[in-house]
Design a protein around this motif. Structure first.
Motif, PDB file in Angstrom:
ATOM      1  N   THR A  48      38.506  23.206   9.058  1.00  0.00           N
ATOM      2  CA  THR A  48      37.409  22.456   9.658  1.00  0.00           C
ATOM      3  C   THR A  48      36.339  22.217   8.598  1.00  0.00           C
ATOM      4  N   ASP A  49      36.018  20.969   8.356  1.00  0.00           N
ATOM      5  CA  ASP A  49      35.005  20.614   7.350  1.00  0.00           C
ATOM      6  C   ASP A  49      33.818  20.014   8.102  1.00  0.00           C
ATOM      7  N   TRP A  50      32.842  20.869   8.432  1.00  0.00           N
ATOM      8  CA  TRP A  50      31.733  20.461   9.287  1.00  0.00           C
ATOM      9  C   TRP A  50      30.758  19.540   8.566  1.00  0.00           C
ATOM     10  N   SER A  51      30.135  18.644   9.306  1.00  0.00           N
ATOM     11  CA  SER A  51      29.188  17.674   8.745  1.00  0.00           C
ATOM     12  C   SER A  51      27.801  18.284   8.618  1.00  0.00           C
ATOM     13  N   ASN A  52      27.032  17.745   7.684  1.00  0.00           N
ATOM     14  CA  ASN A  52      25.629  18.101   7.533  1.00  0.00           C
ATOM     15  C   ASN A  52      24.846  17.320   8.591  1.00  0.00           C
ATOM     16  N   ALA A  53      24.152  18.025   9.466  1.00  0.00           N
ATOM     17  CA  ALA A  53      23.489  17.369  10.597  1.00  0.00           C
ATOM     18  C   ALA A  53      22.489  16.308  10.153  1.00  0.00           C
ATOM     19  N   ARG A  54      21.896  16.476   8.981  1.00  0.00           N
ATOM     20  CA  ARG A  54      20.917  15.484   8.532  1.00  0.00           C
ATOM     21  C   ARG A  54      21.578  14.150   8.179  1.00  0.00           C
ATOM     22  N   ASP A  55      22.909  14.156   8.033  1.00  0.00           N
ATOM     23  CA  ASP A  55      23.629  12.937   7.675  1.00  0.00           C
ATOM     24  C   ASP A  55      24.275  12.256   8.881  1.00  0.00           C
ATOM     25  N   VAL A  56      24.049  12.797  10.077  1.00  0.00           N
ATOM     26  CA  VAL A  56      24.630  12.214  11.291  1.00  0.00           C
ATOM     27  C   VAL A  56      23.532  11.446  12.034  1.00  0.00           C
ATOM     28  N   PRO A  57      23.682  10.122  12.186  1.00  0.00           N
ATOM     29  CA  PRO A  57      22.641   9.325  12.856  1.00  0.00           C
ATOM     30  C   PRO A  57      22.378   9.791  14.280  1.00  0.00           C
TER      31      PRO A  57
END
Length: 423
Positions: A141-150
């Motif tokens: 699982t490669d989780w996203s950086n929340a600051r990069d999710v609109p």
């Protein structure tokens, strides 16, 4: 406001950082006759340290393009096989021709490594992935950086995490194996319990929990005590900030990675200071190998990501304050989560003797919760002389822990193949 000030401070230090970078390049240039003098090495060391302390650390590359299997070099290609705005499921596909040359002709077990969503990128588990690649089809699982999710992508909370784990297991096909490293323990156990109760074909054949806070009430650490002593409102008021522009997630409320990093470093501040002073001395002494090891560790350690407000606060509430899973009070989308109904999934727990994040007993608690799993499909192991990081990385992990996990996965596969346990 803190996030904006943090960004302003980084940009305000740019001239100082560029000056340090220019000095580092000047004193490391082979064209500089004074570069190898004692004064030159000292000036290079200081400028290099300043550059590294003030630069921005982005997401590290996986850097896994090959693995040695039985003395044969096998090429590896990371491939995205499933994704959402919040995560990517990465498959480290091994070259089939290379595998045949290594004598591996049968399909090997599929393993989903669930990386923690607790401030660092999944690449922190690079060593874990490399070990499992010797004997398994590895997914992570490669989780996203929340600051990069609109903002238009909506929320991501503790229950969304459970749903993501279920969807990723489904993407792997029938009876994969799942390995939860640290934080994912409770949501992974919840996902497995729900899938088992539903009789899903893709429910795990085995689940391995490594240094996980299944029951954070046991052997409380500094982290656990902080969560217990502070009221929930304190975390809302002091740990959550708004993402500034120009990030894609501008306006999203998050638990910033730099706040998490500051908390981690403050727990062992003296050790980090000593490590950087050693690095400075190594540069001045021309000890490039030791200095490189320092850089490899801190390039990963200082790379952090943001967590959504809702996921962070729910984790604090569910796992570290109300202990809903071990108390039998966790509900997911209106359904009661019942680990005691799991009967055909192997269970392995791994803990570190010196773990200062998840104390001994917190992971072992899974055995009491999963009371319907037969004894022959359960195993517990405590690794001597390792802390939290050593449970899933490093020499003792490679030589002592991983072989046990590999053997357990093989044993559960054989048990189901031979019909010893009802599937």
């Amino acid at each position: 406001m803190l996030y904006t000030l943090y960004e302003a401070g980084y940009h305000a230090s740019t001239p100082f950082r560029f000056a340090a970078l220019a000095a580092r390049q000047f004193w490391s240039s082979p064209l500089n006759p004074a570069a190898e003098t004692e004064a030159g090495r000292r000036l290079f060391a200081v400028s290099d340290l300043v550059t590294n302390l003030t630069r921005r650390y982005g997401k590290p590359a996986w850097g896994i393009d090959k693995v040695a299997i039985d003395g044969q070099e096998v090429r590896v290609r990371p491939t995205e096989v499933w994704s959402s705005p919040w995560a990517r499921l990465t498959h480290f596909a091994r070259d089939r021709a290379d595998l045949r040359r290594a004598g591996r002709r049968e399909l090997e077990p599929a393993v989903l490594i669930v990386a923690p969503l607790s401030g660092h990128y999944a690449t922190l588990l690079r060593g874990t992935v490399e070990a499992f690649l010797q004997d398994h089809e590895v997914f992570i699982t490669d989780w996203s950086n929340a600051r990069d999710v609109p903002m238009m992508e909506g929320r991501f909370d503790f229950h969304d995490y459970i749903d993501h784990v279920r969807e990723m297991l489904r993407a792997l096909g029938p009876r994969p194996h799942v390995v939860a490293v640290c934080q994912p323990g409770p949501p992974v156990l919840a996902a497995a319990a729900l899938m088992s109760e539903d009789g899903e074909e893709s429910r795990p054949a085995s689940m391995t929990f490594m240094g996980s806070p299944i029951d954070a009430r046991l052997s409380p650490t500094v982290t656990n005590r902080l969560a217990e002593e502070r009221p929930f409102a304190w975390f809302e008021s002091n740990m959550i900030y708004t993402v500034p522009g120009p990030y894609p997630g501008m306006g999203r409320r998050v638990y910033p990675g730099f706040v998490q990093l500051a908390s981690f470093m403050s727990m062992n501040l003296d050790k980090h200071q000593e490590a950087h002073l050693r690095y400075l001395q190594q540069l001045m002494d021309g000890d490039g190998d030791s200095a490189e090891k320092h850089l490899e560790f801190y390039d990963e350690y200082l790379s952090v990501l943001d967590l959504t407000e809702e996921f962070y606060l729910q984790t604090v509430d569910v796992v570290f304050q109300r202990y809903l899973l071990p108390k039998g009070e966790l509900y997911h989308r209106g359904r009661h989560v019942r680990p005691d109904r799991i009967s055909d999934i192997g269970l392995l727990t791994v803990e570190g003797e010196n773990d200062d994040i998840s104390g001994i007993g917190q992971t072992q608690a899974a055995h009491d919760l999963c009371s319907s799993i037969p004894a022959e499909l359960k195993e517990d192991y405590v690794q001597p002389h390792v802390g939290h990081y050593g449970v899933f990385n490093g020499k003792r992990f490679r030589e002592e822990i991983y072989p046990r996990v590999r053997a357990f996965i093989r044993r559960t596969d054989q048990a189901f193949d031979m019909g010893d346990v009802a599937a």
